[in-house]
Design an enzyme around this catalytic site. Structure first.
Site, PDB file in Angstrom:
ATOM      1  N   GLY A  41     -14.586 -69.157  16.007  1.00  0.00           N
ATOM      2  CA  GLY A  41     -15.135 -69.019  17.349  1.00  0.00           C
ATOM      3  C   GLY A  41     -14.304 -68.115  18.232  1.00  0.00           C
ATOM      4  N   LYS A  57     -19.238 -76.834   7.602  1.00  0.00           N
ATOM      5  CA  LYS A  57     -18.984 -76.103   8.848  1.00  0.00           C
ATOM      6  C   LYS A  57     -19.611 -76.897   9.979  1.00  0.00           C
ATOM      7  CE  LYS A  57     -19.511 -71.494  10.873  1.00  0.00           C
ATOM      8  NZ  LYS A  57     -20.699 -71.530  11.723  1.00  0.00           N
ATOM      9  N   GLY A 116     -16.904 -64.269  12.702  1.00  0.00           N
ATOM     10  CA  GLY A 116     -18.316 -63.929  12.623  1.00  0.00           C
ATOM     11  C   GLY A 116     -18.587 -62.593  13.292  1.00  0.00           C
ATOM     12  N   CYS A 160     -25.242 -75.670  12.844  1.00  0.00           N
ATOM     13  CA  CYS A 160     -26.182 -74.698  13.411  1.00  0.00           C
ATOM     14  C   CYS A 160     -27.180 -75.388  14.334  1.00  0.00           C
ATOM     15  CB  CYS A 160     -26.903 -73.961  12.287  1.00  0.00           C
ATOM     16  SG  CYS A 160     -27.950 -72.656  12.940  1.00  0.00           S
TER      17      CYS A 160
HETATM   18  C1  LIG Z   1     -26.421 -63.578  14.054  1.00  0.00           C
HETATM   19  C2  LIG Z   1     -25.721 -64.878  13.749  1.00  0.00           C
HETATM   20  C3  LIG Z   1     -26.172 -65.643  12.675  1.00  0.00           C
HETATM   21  C4  LIG Z   1     -25.528 -66.855  12.365  1.00  0.00           C
HETATM   22  N1  LIG Z   1     -25.935 -67.550  11.262  1.00  0.00           N
HETATM   23  C5  LIG Z   1     -25.243 -68.664  10.888  1.00  0.00           C
HETATM   24  C6  LIG Z   1     -25.535 -69.323   9.655  1.00  0.00           C
HETATM   25  O1  LIG Z   1     -26.390 -68.885   8.866  1.00  0.00           O
HETATM   26  N2  LIG Z   1     -24.828 -70.449   9.367  1.00  0.00           N
HETATM   27  C7  LIG Z   1     -23.836 -70.931  10.191  1.00  0.00           C
HETATM   28  O2  LIG Z   1     -23.222 -71.955   9.880  1.00  0.00           O
HETATM   29  N3  LIG Z   1     -23.520 -70.301  11.336  1.00  0.00           N
HETATM   30  C8  LIG Z   1     -24.178 -69.180  11.683  1.00  0.00           C
HETATM   31  N4  LIG Z   1     -23.791 -68.491  12.800  1.00  0.00           N
HETATM   32  C9  LIG Z   1     -22.593 -68.927  13.540  1.00  0.00           C
HETATM   33  C10 LIG Z   1     -21.339 -68.201  13.022  1.00  0.00           C
HETATM   34  O3  LIG Z   1     -21.082 -68.541  11.680  1.00  0.00           O
HETATM   35  C11 LIG Z   1     -20.110 -68.535  13.862  1.00  0.00           C
HETATM   36  O4  LIG Z   1     -19.873 -69.908  13.816  1.00  0.00           O
HETATM   37  C12 LIG Z   1     -20.287 -68.117  15.318  1.00  0.00           C
HETATM   38  O5  LIG Z   1     -20.804 -66.814  15.414  1.00  0.00           O
HETATM   39  C13 LIG Z   1     -18.963 -68.205  16.096  1.00  0.00           C
HETATM   40  O6  LIG Z   1     -17.999 -67.381  15.484  1.00  0.00           O
HETATM   41  P1  LIG Z   1     -17.632 -65.913  16.079  1.00  0.00           P
HETATM   42  O7  LIG Z   1     -17.231 -66.130  17.524  1.00  0.00           O
HETATM   43  O8  LIG Z   1     -16.511 -65.443  15.202  1.00  0.00           O
HETATM   44  O9  LIG Z   1     -18.875 -65.099  15.984  1.00  0.00           O
HETATM   45  C14 LIG Z   1     -24.425 -67.307  13.145  1.00  0.00           C
HETATM   46  C15 LIG Z   1     -23.988 -66.521  14.216  1.00  0.00           C
HETATM   47  C16 LIG Z   1     -24.610 -65.312  14.521  1.00  0.00           C
HETATM   48  C17 LIG Z   1     -24.086 -64.475  15.663  1.00  0.00           C
END
Ligand SMILES: Cc1cc2nc3c(=O)[nH]c(=O)nc-3n(C[C@H](O)[C@H](O)[C@H](O)COP(=O)(O)O)c2cc1C
Length: 327
Positions: free
Chosen positions: A209, A147, A232, A110
């Site tokens: 992703g 992660k 996500g 993150c």
């Molecule tokens: C609103 C939001 C909050 C997120 N919070 C976290 C989190 O608490 N921990 C984490 O490892 N990643 C967090 N992420 C990243 C997601 O876990 C993920 O890696 C990212 O959104 C890419 O995946 P996606 O394209 O399927 O959304 C967050 C993403 C979003 C959009």
């Protein structure tokens, strides 16, 4: 059941993930109400919590905490933690044992400013990561996952050696978000780079992703060779996406299709069931921001709900929107 294109179960440590599809940790989104909605719609194999502070975990009351509240159906369940330099992990790990965790996930990817301030997530040094993983490993017999993103720059050698170090220290499952630390979500995820990690590890790898459709899921698996997928934002836009992927790629039964409005109002009902009144509207606003992407004129839904002062007002705005959109 139709034949599965990929292995339907992912088995590692004490876990069986079936199908190998996970809901990503997302602050404000991956909470009990969305998890229950996804469970009802089907196709989910593993849940991750929103990221949780190791400092706060030991004193957080799971009866009222919106971050910890969880039903027994929300299973298997990995709690994600973030760790700051110098923090004592043991009380938090002990707490996760009492919460019936099926696994513990370490946030190493993150890039949020809040984590930069405290040196956690992607701001941990490799040495701190190593000692932290070793400390978690010696404190629990639960599966541990991590992660990550791809690193600060595209550098295969250091990415691979970092991931091997995680494996050597006792990580059982690795999720790779296919973007560099500073990269925004509008940039296409590098699924081929997830493949570079997958190729050299013995532990299972989840690819993450930019997976929003069944076709994305198919391509991501083909390109990365990953053992499973983590979704996500796609899960907030289409909470039924797991069921669709599970049907098309893993041969699970075809899901029953419910209307957009039915699913949206079921989400509101679950917010009411799971959260105290002051916790509901903010979560509905965050969800609506994503759910609105299903519609060409979805900004009417998201901006209308953003401006609502109460859950009832938001519900009325949404009802009017769906009446027009669905006819
Ligand atoms: C609103 C939001 C909050 C997120 N919070 C976290 C989190 O608490 N921990 C984490 O490892 N990643 C967090 N992420 C990243 C997601 O876990 C993920 O890696 C990212 O959104 C890419 O995946 P996606 O394209 O399927 O959304 C967050 C993403 C979003 C959009």
């Amino acid at each position: 059941m139709r034949p599965s294109v990929y292995p339907r179960s992912l088995v590692f440590h004490s876990c069986t993930i079936n199908p190998p599809l996970a809901l990503a940790p997302m602050v404000g989104l991956s909470h009990s109400a969305l998890r229950l909605l996804i469970l009802e719609l089907g196709g989910i194999g593993l849940f991750f919590s929103e990221m949780l502070s190791v400092g706060r975990l030991p004193t957080e009351n799971e009866k009222i905490s919106p971050f910890l509240c969880r039903t027994p159906e929300e299973n298997p369940f990995f709690y994600q933690i973030f760790v700051c330099p110098g923090q004592d992990l043991l009380p938090a790990i002990a707490r996760l044992h009492t919460l019936n965790a099926q696994g513990i996930d370490l946030n190493l990817g993150c890039p949020a400013p809040a984590l930069r301030k405290v040196g956690a997530g992607s701001f941990m040094t490799p040495e701190l990561v190593r000692t932290t993983v070793a400390a978690i490993r010696s404190a629990t017999s639960l599966p541990i996952s991590a992660k990550i993103r791809l690193g600060k720059t595209l550098d295969e050698k250091s990415l691979v050696s970092f991931c091997k170090m995680l494996e050597d220290e006792g990580i059982d499952l690795l999720t790779v978000h296919g973007r560099l630390h500073g990269e925004k979500f509008c940039r296409k995820a590098r699924w081929d780079w997830i493949g570079k990690v997958k190729k050299v590890l013995n532990i299972p790898v989840l690819a993450n992703g930019g997976i929003f459709t069944v076709e994305d899921a198919r391509q991501c698996l083909a390109i990365s060779g990953a053992d499973g997928l983590m979704l996500g934002r796609g899960a907030a836009i289409r909470p039924w996406i797991f069921a669709d992927i599970a049907h098309s790629l893993y041969g699970l039964a075809k899901p029953e299709r419910r209307s957009f409005s039915e699913i949206y109002f079921r989400f509101i009902a679950l917010l009411e069931e799971r959260f105290t009144p002051e916790r509901r509207l903010g979560r509905l606003k965050q969800f609506s921001h994503y759910y609105a992407e299903n519609f060409a004129f979805g900004h009417h839904l998201s901006s209308g709900v953003q401006n609502a002062k109460t859950l009832e007002e938001a519900g009325a705005i949404a009802a009017a929107f769906f009446e027009k959109a669905e006819g």
